[in-house]
Design a protein around this motif. Structure first.
Motif, PDB file in Angstrom:
ATOM      1  N   ASN A 151       2.944  50.663  22.447  1.00 55.36           N
ATOM      2  CA  ASN A 151       2.487  50.347  21.094  1.00 55.36           C
ATOM      3  C   ASN A 151       2.573  48.851  20.785  1.00 55.36           C
ATOM      4  N   LEU A 152       2.087  48.042  21.705  1.00 55.40           N
ATOM      5  CA  LEU A 152       2.119  46.590  21.546  1.00 55.40           C
ATOM      6  C   LEU A 152       0.966  46.122  20.671  1.00 55.40           C
ATOM      7  N   GLU A 153       1.236  45.126  19.830  1.00 59.92           N
ATOM      8  CA  GLU A 153       0.216  44.600  18.926  1.00 59.92           C
ATOM      9  C   GLU A 153      -0.694  43.610  19.645  1.00 59.92           C
ATOM     10  N   LEU A 154      -1.962  43.620  19.251  1.00 61.42           N
ATOM     11  CA  LEU A 154      -2.915  42.667  19.804  1.00 61.42           C
ATOM     12  C   LEU A 154      -2.454  41.244  19.503  1.00 61.42           C
ATOM     13  N   MET A 155      -2.475  40.405  20.551  1.00 63.18           N
ATOM     14  CA  MET A 155      -2.049  39.018  20.404  1.00 63.18           C
ATOM     15  C   MET A 155      -3.199  38.044  20.595  1.00 63.18           C
ATOM     16  N   GLY A 156      -4.201  38.448  21.360  1.00 68.63           N
ATOM     17  CA  GLY A 156      -5.308  37.545  21.624  1.00 68.63           C
ATOM     18  C   GLY A 156      -6.227  38.074  22.696  1.00 68.63           C
ATOM     19  N   HIS A 157      -7.035  37.156  23.263  1.00 71.67           N
ATOM     20  CA  HIS A 157      -8.039  37.539  24.246  1.00 71.67           C
ATOM     21  C   HIS A 157      -8.060  36.536  25.399  1.00 71.67           C
ATOM     22  N   PHE A 168      -7.113  31.427  27.144  1.00 69.76           N
ATOM     23  CA  PHE A 168      -6.275  32.423  26.487  1.00 69.76           C
ATOM     24  C   PHE A 168      -6.252  32.077  25.008  1.00 69.76           C
ATOM     25  N   ASN A 169      -7.055  32.781  24.235  1.00 67.67           N
ATOM     26  CA  ASN A 169      -7.162  32.514  22.804  1.00 67.67           C
ATOM     27  C   ASN A 169      -6.209  33.447  22.080  1.00 67.67           C
ATOM     28  N   LEU A 170      -5.128  32.868  21.566  1.00 70.41           N
ATOM     29  CA  LEU A 170      -4.087  33.658  20.909  1.00 70.41           C
ATOM     30  C   LEU A 170      -4.147  33.560  19.391  1.00 70.41           C
ATOM     31  N   ASP A 171      -5.253  33.072  18.875  1.00 72.88           N
ATOM     32  CA  ASP A 171      -5.469  33.037  17.428  1.00 72.88           C
ATOM     33  C   ASP A 171      -6.154  34.338  17.006  1.00 72.88           C
ATOM     34  N   THR A 172      -5.381  35.395  16.907  1.00 76.28           N
ATOM     35  CA  THR A 172      -5.938  36.727  16.686  1.00 76.28           C
ATOM     36  C   THR A 172      -6.549  36.881  15.298  1.00 76.28           C
ATOM     37  N   THR A 173      -5.787  36.534  14.289  1.00 71.88           N
ATOM     38  CA  THR A 173      -6.250  36.639  12.901  1.00 71.88           C
ATOM     39  C   THR A 173      -5.799  35.391  12.158  1.00 71.88           C
ATOM     40  N   LYS A 174      -6.222  35.249  10.918  1.00 70.21           N
ATOM     41  CA  LYS A 174      -5.824  34.078  10.135  1.00 70.21           C
ATOM     42  C   LYS A 174      -4.327  34.039   9.885  1.00 70.21           C
ATOM     43  N   ASP A 175      -3.668  35.198   9.972  1.00 67.56           N
ATOM     44  CA  ASP A 175      -2.224  35.265   9.758  1.00 67.56           C
ATOM     45  C   ASP A 175      -1.432  35.141  11.053  1.00 67.56           C
TER      46      ASP A 175
END
Length: 254
Positions: A151-157, A168-175
């Protein structure tokens, strides 16, 4: 008795879902059974601990270290392990034709990255088990859903910015803005003999150095604990472009 939140999430699926859930979600294999067995033992051990770790102390990044086998790669001496992610996606290849005289050519990879930093700090043995399970699990239909079985949260792509630059783009959301690591492959070693091979073998372990375009203080990225992802030795019977499912663990150093 207080149980660490990051450890509870590892068994949320096993305690809440009916047995038939597993048939639809992913292959309920011996590897998965062994994983949940380890988690259960750790939960029981914490329940009988007189002074369990507080939540504020549960993710000490100073405890993060690379697997021993990675010692054959350049050392991250002087750097700090800042994030760790489980990567789940595909290694991508092309073939000039479908004959045995042609060899597949790697054209990069695409993967979702799931935050496994606390798992790396506290339970590295559980983290090392995950790629073997994860490479057979389909990515969630909802991109921002957590990834089983931990159940790991999405961190990036992860993808390739160009033919030679893994991004490695780790800016998943604005928060959740963790930065962007633009990298170049500097070294590699074959996966260990006991790595999960899939159909054609496990892809190599990598040492990547950060290059121009990086956002943040990233200096290096390691790809370790790979499962599957390798291509066949020839293009015989293969299409002009194809994907091989894989999973791996990525360590981000600053």
């Amino acid at each position: 008795m207080y149980i660490l939140p990051w450890l509870l999430c590892l068994v949320a699926v096993s305690t809440a879902a009916p047995a038939t859930f597993y048939d639809d979600a992913y292959d309920y294999s011996d590897n998965l059974l062994n994983y949940y067995g380890k988690v259960s033992k750790k939960i029981n051990k914490l329940r009988h601990t007189s002074s369990p770790t507080k939540a504020s102390e549960s993710c000490d990044r100073s405890k993060i270290s690379l697997p021993a086998y990675a010692s054959s790669l350049p050392s991250p001496t002087g750097l700090t392990a800042t994030y760790v992610a489980l990567g789940r996606g595909t290694q991508n290849y092309t073939c000039a034709d479908s004959t045995a005289s042609s060899t597949p050519v790697a054209i990069g990879a695409v993967a979702n990255l799931y935050n496994a930093t606390c798992l790396a700090a506290n339970e590295p043995d559980l983290l090392a088990d995950l790629p073997t399970i994860a490479y057979k699990i389909a990515l969630p239909t909802n991109e921002y859903a957590t990834f089983p079985p931990a159940n790991l949260e999405l961190m990036g792509h992860h993808f390739f910015y160009n033919a030679t630059t893994p991004e490695f783009n780790l800016d998943t959301t604005k928060d959740k803005q963790y930065g962007i690591a633009m990298t170049n492959k500097e070294d590699s070693i074959n996966a260990p003999s006991d790595a999960t091979k899939g159909e054609y073998g496990a892809v190599t372990w990598l040492y990547l150095e950060a290059v121009a375009g990086t956002v943040g203080d990233y200096k290096a990225v390691y790809r370790v604990d790979t499962a599957s992802g390798n291509c066949p030795t020839t293009c015989k019977g293969m299409p002009s472009a194809f994907e091989i499912q894989y999973a791996a663990v990525y360590y981000f150093y600053t």
